[in-house]
Design a protein around this motif. Structure first.
Motif, PDB file in Angstrom:
ATOM      1  N   TYR B 213       0.838  -1.202   0.000  1.00 28.16           N
ATOM      2  CA  TYR B 213       0.000   0.000   0.000  1.00 28.16           C
ATOM      3  C   TYR B 213       0.872   1.250   0.000  1.00 28.16           C
ATOM      4  O   TYR B 213       0.613   2.213  -0.723  1.00 28.16           O
ATOM      5  CB  TYR B 213      -0.909  -0.027   1.236  1.00 28.16           C
ATOM      6  N   SER B 218      -2.223   2.209  -5.196  1.00 25.50           N
ATOM      7  CA  SER B 218      -3.291   1.326  -5.657  1.00 25.50           C
ATOM      8  C   SER B 218      -2.957   0.685  -6.992  1.00 25.50           C
ATOM      9  O   SER B 218      -3.791   0.026  -7.591  1.00 25.50           O
ATOM     10  CB  SER B 218      -4.596   2.119  -5.767  1.00 25.50           C
ATOM     11  N   MET B 227      -5.388  -5.743   0.089  1.00 28.33           N
ATOM     12  CA  MET B 227      -5.663  -4.430  -0.504  1.00 28.33           C
ATOM     13  C   MET B 227      -6.977  -4.467  -1.273  1.00 28.33           C
ATOM     14  O   MET B 227      -7.775  -3.527  -1.200  1.00 28.33           O
ATOM     15  CB  MET B 227      -4.523  -4.013  -1.435  1.00 28.33           C
TER      16      MET B 227
END
Lengths: 278, 270
Positions: B213, B218, B227
């Protein structure tokens, strides 16, 4: 083997020192440089003009970034301390009951507590968030501390249980013969004897609390409760905060667990082993 | 404890329901959540990524831990300080470890690029994160290995300490080389320690979140299943699908843990 393989051990020792310390040295090095110095190619392996400016601007400066670093440091200290205290109180009581008392359903309850340690922690993330929303505890210290405590109690109970089992029972029995109540025996006999185990458990719990990120990321919604880890991650994500300043913030977040780990290492090692072997 | 068990039960039941705050009410939908998971490209690629995190992380941390544990096996001057230094990365928050290592992997100013250039191994600064999938995952997983190896080392050290010293002395008398002693005596007898170390590494790597992260945001190149759970639940606000993914991950954790146990564990008696 005496004297025959010291070179191999020397390589091992060198490896452990470099592996553990170089990354930490590097973040310190960057945090003592200016932006311009940090951009040099090749990099400065020692700061050319070491300066505490990054730290000073975080600790005393105005503006949004220093403010959120300071507030989130207060938050993380409050949350970790409260979670550690509550966990130790509840886990000591639970460990003592499991180690020394017989009651209906003891084994079932004990194995249930242990079984929760095998769950991957994040399986409880969404339900805990929804429970906290329902109770109105999202973005409160209470909500975060409750979630931490629920996560840390199984391991804390297990470490303390193993520690209490290894204590001699004779002293407790003589206490009971003298007419002391269960709680008096626990308070005056067991807890003083179990102090090293309690210290271990408290240190490990505190460090686990300090490491939390995903749970508070979900459970905090603003700077009033966000711990340092969440704020640092947010600053990093913005790409507007210079790396030198971010590194200084990282060092601030490292100092407490690093000092604990180096100074109280003995307790950590014994606690972790009590918590995982068997 | 109720705070751990009730949510777990919640997860199992509600993974078969549509739970979306923006699309009420909560209603039974069978395997719909699971079907949607497996038709999402990001989820599919995260399964592969997580597989790579697990393999790289478990192998690397176990090998390093055996090496460090053997280094620390015997008493020598400074051993307790060295153990404290060895434990240090375990104590640090994953987020900060991400920041620390971002300074090492960085494509413009990183330590690795600088060292490789100074040593004339590369001519131009390279990009390590976000371009090549395997390289990205390797770089991110090394950061997690940095954090989880100390505990593995302690577990294997504890196992080493249980081996009676006469075994090593007898081997030495018989003229066994250090390598043969390690292969024939040390390694088989520390299997219990290695097993626990591998299982803890497995649980950590399967749930890896902080490091990818921080280091990769992303970007799907290195995104992990945890995630995805976070994005699905708290950005798309599709709790039902998030529950389904959490449940699958919990089941996978248990199944693979049992597999490791069967494969690696052998009871040892002295």
């Amino acid at each position: 083997m005496r004297g025959r393989t010291p070179w191999l051990r020397r390589i091992g020792v060198l490896f452990i020192v470099l592996w553990s310390l170089v990354p930490i040295y590097w973040v310190l090095n960057i945090s003592l440089q200016t932006d311009a110095q940090m951009s040099a190619k090749p990099a400065h392996y020692v700061p050319p003009t070491p300066s505490l400016n990054n730290y000073l601007s975080l600790l005393t400066g105005g503006g949004n970034v220093p403010y959120s670093i300071r507030q989130s440091t207060i938050n993380i200290v409050i949350e970790c301390s409260a979670a550690t205290i509550v966990t130790i109180v509840l886990a000591s009581l639970a460990a003592y009951s499991f180690a020394r008392m017989k009651f209906r359903g003891r084994n079932v309850l004990f194995y249930t507590v242990l079984a929760t340690m095998a769950f991957p922690p994040y399986i409880t993330l969404i339900p805990l968030y929804r429970i906290m929303t329902f109770l109105g505890l999202v973005n409160t210290y209470t909500g975060i501390v409750l979630v931490y405590v629920s996560g840390f109690i199984p391991l804390a109970t297990w470490i303390l249980y193993n520690y209490m089992l290894s204590l001699p029972i004779a002293l407790e029995e003589s206490g009971q013969v003298d007419g002391a109540s269960r709680m008096q025996v626990l308070w005056h006999v067991v807890l003083p004897l179990a102090r090293p185990g309690i210290v271990s458990t408290a240190i490990i719990t505190f460090i686990f609390g300090w490491q939390q990120f995903l749970f508070p990321l979900v459970l905090s919604s603003d700077i009033s409760t966000e711990p340092l880890t969440v704020v640092i991650a947010a600053l990093q994500g913005k790409h507007t905060v210079p790396y030198t300043l971010l590194s200084a913030a990282g060092v601030l977040a490292i100092v407490v667990p690093a000092v604990i780990a180096l100074a109280l290492n003995r307790y950590i090692v014994s606690g972790l082993l009590k918590g995982s072997v068997k | 404890m109720g705070l751990a068990l009730i949510p777990a039960a919640f997860t199992i039941v509600q993974s078969f329901f549509t739970v979306q705050p923006l699309n009420p009410p909560t209603r039974f939908s069978g395997f719909d959540n699971f079907r949607r998971l497996f038709s999402t490209d990001a989820v599919i690629s995260s399964i592969g990524n997580t597989g790579l995190y697990i393999v790289i992380g478990v192998v690397l941390s176990t090998v390093l831990a055996i090496f460090m544990a053997v280094t620390l096996q015997k008493n020598f001057f400074g051993r307790s300080i060295l153990i404290a230094i060895m434990v240090l990365p375990w104590a640090l928050p994953g987020v900060v470890e991400g920041i620390v290592w971002a300074n090492i992997w960085n494509s413009n100013t990183g330590l690795l690029n600088s060292l490789l250039t100074s040593a004339h191994l590369i001519d131009n600064y390279q990009v390590f994160l976000g371009q090549h999938r395997l390289l990205t995952i390797l770089a991110i997983e090394i950061v997690q290995v940095w954090q989880i190896t100390p505990l593995s080392t302690l577990l294997i050290m504890a196992s080493l300490q249980n081996i009676p010293n006469d075994l090593f002395e007898a081997a030495e008398l018989d003229g066994s080389s250090p390598w043969a002693t390690f292969r024939r005596i040390t390694l088989p007898l520390i299997r219990p320690g290695i097993t626990i170390a591998m299982v803890q590494a497995l649980i950590q790597t399967l749930n890896v979140f902080d490091q990818p992260y921080i280091l990769n945001g992303s970007a799907t190149a290195g995104s992990s299943l945890t995630m995805q759970t976070y994005f699905i639940s708290f950005q798309n606000l599709d709790f039902g699908e998030g529950y389904a993914l959490s449940l699958l991950m919990a089941v996978a954790t248990m199944v693979i843990s049992l597999g490791v146990l069967k494969l690696v564990y052998r009871p040892v008696e002295f």
